[in-house]
Design an enzyme around this catalytic site. Structure first.
Site, PDB file in Angstrom:
ATOM      1  CD  GLU A  76      -8.520   0.732   7.621  1.00 32.23           C
ATOM      2  OE1 GLU A  76      -8.646   0.120   6.348  1.00 32.23           O
ATOM      3  OE2 GLU A  76      -7.599   0.589   8.307  1.00 32.23           O
TER       4      GLU A  76
ATOM      5  CB  SER B 215      -8.819  -1.736   1.479  1.00 32.10           C
ATOM      6  OG  SER B 215      -8.737  -2.385   0.322  1.00 32.10           O
TER       7      SER B 215
ATOM      8  N   PRO C  65       0.538  -1.363   0.315  1.00 27.42           N
ATOM      9  CG  PRO C  65      -0.120  -0.735   2.605  1.00 27.42           C
ATOM     10  CD  PRO C  65       0.828  -1.240   1.585  1.00 27.42           C
TER      11      PRO C  65
ATOM     12  CB  CYS D  25      -3.517  -0.946   9.177  1.00 24.61           C
ATOM     13  SG  CYS D  25      -1.271  -1.429   9.455  1.00 24.61           S
TER      14      CYS D  25
ATOM     15  CD  GLU E  28      -0.973  -7.602   8.652  1.00 29.78           C
ATOM     16  OE1 GLU E  28      -1.344  -7.280   9.690  1.00 29.78           O
ATOM     17  OE2 GLU E  28       0.091  -7.797   8.572  1.00 29.78           O
TER      18      GLU E  28
ATOM     19  CE  LYS F 135      -0.323  -3.102  -7.276  1.00 28.03           C
ATOM     20  NZ  LYS F 135      -0.313  -1.821  -7.353  1.00 28.03           N
TER      21      LYS F 135
ATOM     22  CE  LYS G 280     -12.121   5.801   2.516  1.00 31.40           C
ATOM     23  NZ  LYS G 280     -11.500   4.469   2.728  1.00 31.40           N
TER      24      LYS G 280
ATOM     25  CB  ALA H 229       0.352   1.984  -3.244  1.00 34.88           C
ATOM     26  CD  GLU H 230      -3.549   3.543  -8.563  1.00 37.81           C
ATOM     27  OE1 GLU H 230      -4.084   4.747  -8.967  1.00 37.81           O
ATOM     28  OE2 GLU H 230      -4.478   2.638  -9.113  1.00 37.81           O
TER      29      GLU H 230
ATOM     30  N   GLY I 296      -7.171  -3.652   7.167  1.00 40.08           N
ATOM     31  CA  GLY I 296      -7.519  -2.994   8.033  1.00 40.08           C
ATOM     32  C   GLY I 296      -7.808  -2.749   9.151  1.00 40.08           C
TER      33      GLY I 296
HETATM   34  P1  NAP Z   1      -6.149  -0.894  -1.174  1.00 41.76           P
HETATM   35  O1  NAP Z   1      -6.805  -0.868  -2.840  1.00 41.76           O
HETATM   36  O2  NAP Z   1      -6.453  -2.214  -0.568  1.00 41.76           O
HETATM   37  O3  NAP Z   1      -4.353  -0.790  -2.127  1.00 41.76           O
HETATM   38  C1  NAP Z   1      -3.401  -1.733  -1.791  1.00 41.76           C
HETATM   39  C2  NAP Z   1      -2.868  -2.716  -2.660  1.00 41.76           C
HETATM   40  O4  NAP Z   1      -3.097  -2.895  -3.296  1.00 41.76           O
HETATM   41  C3  NAP Z   1      -2.666  -1.419  -3.902  1.00 41.76           C
HETATM   42  O5  NAP Z   1      -1.622  -1.961  -4.319  1.00 41.76           O
HETATM   43  C4  NAP Z   1      -3.267  -1.836  -5.015  1.00 41.76           C
HETATM   44  O6  NAP Z   1      -3.436  -0.961  -6.538  1.00 41.76           O
HETATM   45  C5  NAP Z   1      -3.780  -2.831  -4.635  1.00 41.76           C
HETATM   46  N1  NAP Z   1      -4.919  -3.548  -5.644  1.00 41.76           N
HETATM   47  C6  NAP Z   1      -6.211  -2.868  -5.895  1.00 41.76           C
HETATM   48  N2  NAP Z   1      -6.801  -3.344  -6.431  1.00 41.76           N
HETATM   49  C7  NAP Z   1      -6.296  -4.966  -6.533  1.00 41.76           C
HETATM   50  C8  NAP Z   1      -6.757  -6.115  -7.147  1.00 41.76           C
HETATM   51  N3  NAP Z   1      -7.796  -5.913  -7.603  1.00 41.76           N
HETATM   52  N4  NAP Z   1      -5.772  -6.950  -6.849  1.00 41.76           N
HETATM   53  C9  NAP Z   1      -4.479  -7.028  -6.771  1.00 41.76           C
HETATM   54  N5  NAP Z   1      -4.762  -5.788  -6.280  1.00 41.76           N
HETATM   55  C10 NAP Z   1      -4.478  -4.653  -5.952  1.00 41.76           C
HETATM   56  O7  NAP Z   1      -6.599   0.313  -0.630  1.00 41.76           O
HETATM   57  P2  NAP Z   1      -6.790   2.162  -1.811  1.00 41.76           P
HETATM   58  O8  NAP Z   1      -7.358   2.078  -2.842  1.00 41.76           O
HETATM   59  O9  NAP Z   1      -5.256   2.353  -1.985  1.00 41.76           O
HETATM   60  O10 NAP Z   1      -6.878   2.579  -0.036  1.00 41.76           O
HETATM   61  C11 NAP Z   1      -8.364   2.428   0.025  1.00 41.76           C
HETATM   62  C12 NAP Z   1      -8.480   2.002   1.444  1.00 41.76           C
HETATM   63  O11 NAP Z   1      -7.921   1.580   2.437  1.00 41.76           O
HETATM   64  C13 NAP Z   1      -8.017   3.370   2.771  1.00 41.76           C
HETATM   65  O12 NAP Z   1      -9.197   4.283   2.031  1.00 41.76           O
HETATM   66  C14 NAP Z   1      -7.528   1.945   3.483  1.00 41.76           C
HETATM   67  O13 NAP Z   1      -9.410   2.225   4.209  1.00 41.76           O
HETATM   68  C15 NAP Z   1      -7.164   0.974   3.511  1.00 41.76           C
HETATM   69  N6  NAP Z   1      -6.035   1.056   3.484  1.00 41.76           N
HETATM   70  C16 NAP Z   1      -5.490   0.753   4.557  1.00 41.76           C
HETATM   71  C17 NAP Z   1      -4.556  -0.056   3.955  1.00 41.76           C
HETATM   72  C18 NAP Z   1      -4.068  -0.775   5.431  1.00 41.76           C
HETATM   73  O14 NAP Z   1      -2.095  -0.543   5.749  1.00 41.76           O
HETATM   74  N7  NAP Z   1      -4.248  -0.700   6.610  1.00 41.76           N
HETATM   75  C19 NAP Z   1      -3.330   0.794   3.675  1.00 41.76           C
HETATM   76  C20 NAP Z   1      -3.856   1.257   2.301  1.00 41.76           C
HETATM   77  C21 NAP Z   1      -5.580   1.666   2.185  1.00 41.76           C
HETATM   78  P3  NAP Z   1      -3.269   0.811  -6.325  1.00 41.76           P
HETATM   79  O15 NAP Z   1      -2.555   1.205  -5.861  1.00 41.76           O
HETATM   80  O16 NAP Z   1      -3.300   0.627  -8.073  1.00 41.76           O
HETATM   81  O17 NAP Z   1      -5.541   0.183  -6.333  1.00 41.76           O
END
Ligand code: NAP
Ligand code: MG
Length: 498
Positions: free
Chosen positions: A398, A246, A167, A301, A267, A192, A351, A194-195, A269
């Site tokens: 979250e 997430s 992330p 997280c 790992e 990979k 958000k 995060a973008e 939220g």
């Molecule tokens: P996310 O979608 O869970 O992103 C985490 C990672 O997964 C990124 O590298 C993301 O790529 C990738 N990903 C997204 N869709 C995927 C799929 N279908 N298959 C495999 N990998 C995929 O989180 P986010 O969209 O960046 O953030 C959304 C919410 O997630 C936040 O508001 C927060 O609540 C939560 N979050 C939690 C944590 C934690 O440590 N618990 C960390 C980050 C976010 P991209 O970057 O290209 O989307």
């Protein structure tokens, strides 16, 4: 005002071309390029090429080849340890450059980025040592006797090709938390990032190559989640996926993993409680409780996003935390006065602002904060809500922003019930002077981590992970080495006549 821009070495890195690392080579990805945004300004500071599904196939093939020919897993463990140690040396030499890069890419305050960069070094050294501490066991004595002579033992082996999806909230740290133990165990990996934050992974990937990690063993492919992340989760030749992010994406990964039943660790939220008892040291608890949620602008997280305070000290604690929050300076991570940086992106900013609106509409009262800061970048005031109920969205979901909800309680049974009334179970904090109360509550909290009179301590010798929908498995500790290995049982029938 302090320095507002990164050091020269980081600026030089930013102005380089940013491409994928596949098979030890820098390769232009064929996916749609990624614009890297500085969240403190909203300006584009760099571009990276990104991985298409074809690029993912290439990266997985490179990892597979390196795994099959044994160029890494076949080395003596001591040699893997040495190379990882050299990687740590290079992280140390480049720590300031890495920290400044994290500030530009993620927005975090420089002091936090420096802690993160130093942790990357020390965690890499810790897991370098784990390479030489992977042991099987022997159960021969339990299985022999009475005329039977059985030799039995386990062999602990790397899983194979491992995908690591990370992330944006602590990009360098989450890279190392996964990469260092995965490599120490002898796996070949595809990372990979995060973008929103692809840059520190590319810097760390280049340092790993320079340290002598053989070509193809560590591939780094910036890319979009639904394209590159999804292709890794679906891939039939990926043996394991380790994901941080997430809960929603985590569930998608579980579904995709069913194709080849790849191993999955998650790992995810949290909505972690911080509990202040009537006998706590109030003066010391206030800054801890505040930073439990406001550190890294709430984008952690295990952030302590639900505050439960005993009725007898509720006003004092909530007023104290509000006062602390009002005094927190919000702004560019390069100014050392600022303890709160921006949120990661416009989408995240919107958000979190949406949650503030939902909270107000549901009837919660704003104790402090509640508004964006400035009109440039993605800044927000640290915010505290009171008069909440457990069923409000701000209490249950979250938010991943600097938003705290405060509730009072009267006895231990009540607060344990409230604290556990969540689908998550990642962190928890207990503030009390009573050893007895601390241990009793710690036993009853459904969470992977309990911090008593502190919050958020992580260390590579202690496992980190979640109960319930906060995830599967553990990172750090010896537990993470189990997660990156397979165990084989070998039985040999000995022949006394032979
Ligand atoms: P996310 O979608 O869970 O992103 C985490 C990672 O997964 C990124 O590298 C993301 O790529 C990738 N990903 C997204 N869709 C995927 C799929 N279908 N298959 C495999 N990998 C995929 O989180 P986010 O969209 O960046 O953030 C959304 C919410 O997630 C936040 O508001 C927060 O609540 C939560 N979050 C939690 C944590 C934690 O440590 N618990 C960390 C980050 C976010 P991209 O970057 O290209 O989307
Ligand atoms: Mg960014």
């Amino acid at each position: 005002m302090g320095v507002q821009q990164p050091i020269r070495a980081t600026q030089d890195f930013l102005s380089e071309e940013h491409d994928l690392i596949i098979g030890g080579k820098i390769v232009r990805g064929s996916g749609e390029p990624i614009a890297v945004i500085d969240p403190a300004t909203g300006d584009e500071v760099a571009r990276t090429s990104s991985a298409s599904a074809d690029d993912v196939n290439r990266a997985v093939a490179a990892a597979r080849q390196s795994f099959e020919d044994g160029r890494w897993r076949g080395l003596p463990a001591d040699e893997r340890r040495r190379i990882l140690w050299r990687f740590a040396d290079l992280i140390q030499e480049n720590a300031e450059k890495l920290a400044h890069l994290e500030v530009v890419d993620n927005g975090m305050p420089l002091a936090f980025a420096q802690w993160e960069a130093n942790s990357c070094e020390s965690w890499t050294r810790h897991f370098a040592g784990e390479a030489t501490r992977i042991f099987g066991r022997d159960a021969s004595s339990a299985m022999s006797g009475g005329g039977v002579d059985m030799q039995s033992y386990t062999i602990v082996q790397p899983v194979g090709v491992v995908a690591l999806v990370i992330p944006w909230n602590a990009p360098a740290g989450t890279f190392i938390i996964k990469v260092a133990p995965a490599l120490a165990a002898g796996n070949s990996v595809v990372v990979k990032p995060a973008e929103n934050t692809p840059l520190s992974a590319l810097l760390l990937g280049k340092l790993a190559l320079e340290a002598g990690i053989p070509d193809g063993v560590l591939n780094v492919i910036p890319g979009y989640g639904p394209v590159a992340g999804q292709a890794l989760a679906d891939h039939p030749d990926v043996d394991k996926i380790s994901f941080t992010g997430s809960t929603m994406t985590g569930k998608k990964i579980v579904q995709s993993s069913a194709g080849n039943l790849k191993r999955v660790t998650l790992e995810l939220g949290g909505k972690s409680p911080a509990i202040v008892c009537d006998d706590a040291d109030i003066e010391k608890s206030i800054p801890q409780v505040a930073m439990a949620i406001f550190a890294n602008t709430g984008q952690v997280c295990f952030a302590g996003s639900r505050l439960y305070v005993h009725s007898s000290v509720y006003d004092q604690v909530v007023e104290g935390v509000a006062e602390f929050a009002k005094n927190l300076k919000v702004g560019s991570g390069f100014d050392p006065d600022n303890l709160l940086g921006p949120l990661i992106s416009q989408a995240q900013h919107e958000k979190v602002l949406g949650y503030l609106e939902k909270g107000r509409q549901a009837g919660a009262s704003v104790v402090t904060g509640g508004s964006r800061v400035g009109d440039r970048g993605f800044f927000l005031e640290p915010t505290i809500f009171a008069d909440i109920s457990q069923d409000m969205a701000i209490s249950r979901e979250e938010i991943f922003g600097p938003v705290l909800v405060a509730t009072r309680f009267d006895d231990i049974d009540e607060v344990v019930k409230l604290a556990n009334d969540t689908r998550y179970g990642l962190g928890s904090g207990i503030f009390t002077r009573s050893v007895n109360k601390a241990h009793l509550i710690a036993r009853r909290i459904d969470a992977g981590n309990v911090w008593i009179n502190c919050y958020g301590t992580v260390h590579p010798s202690m496992p980190f992970g979640g109960f319930k929908e906060s995830g599967w498995g553990r990172e750090m500790g010896s537990e993470v080495m189990d997660a990156f290995t397979e165990t084989k049982s070998v039985f040999i029938q000995l022949d006394p006549e032979g």
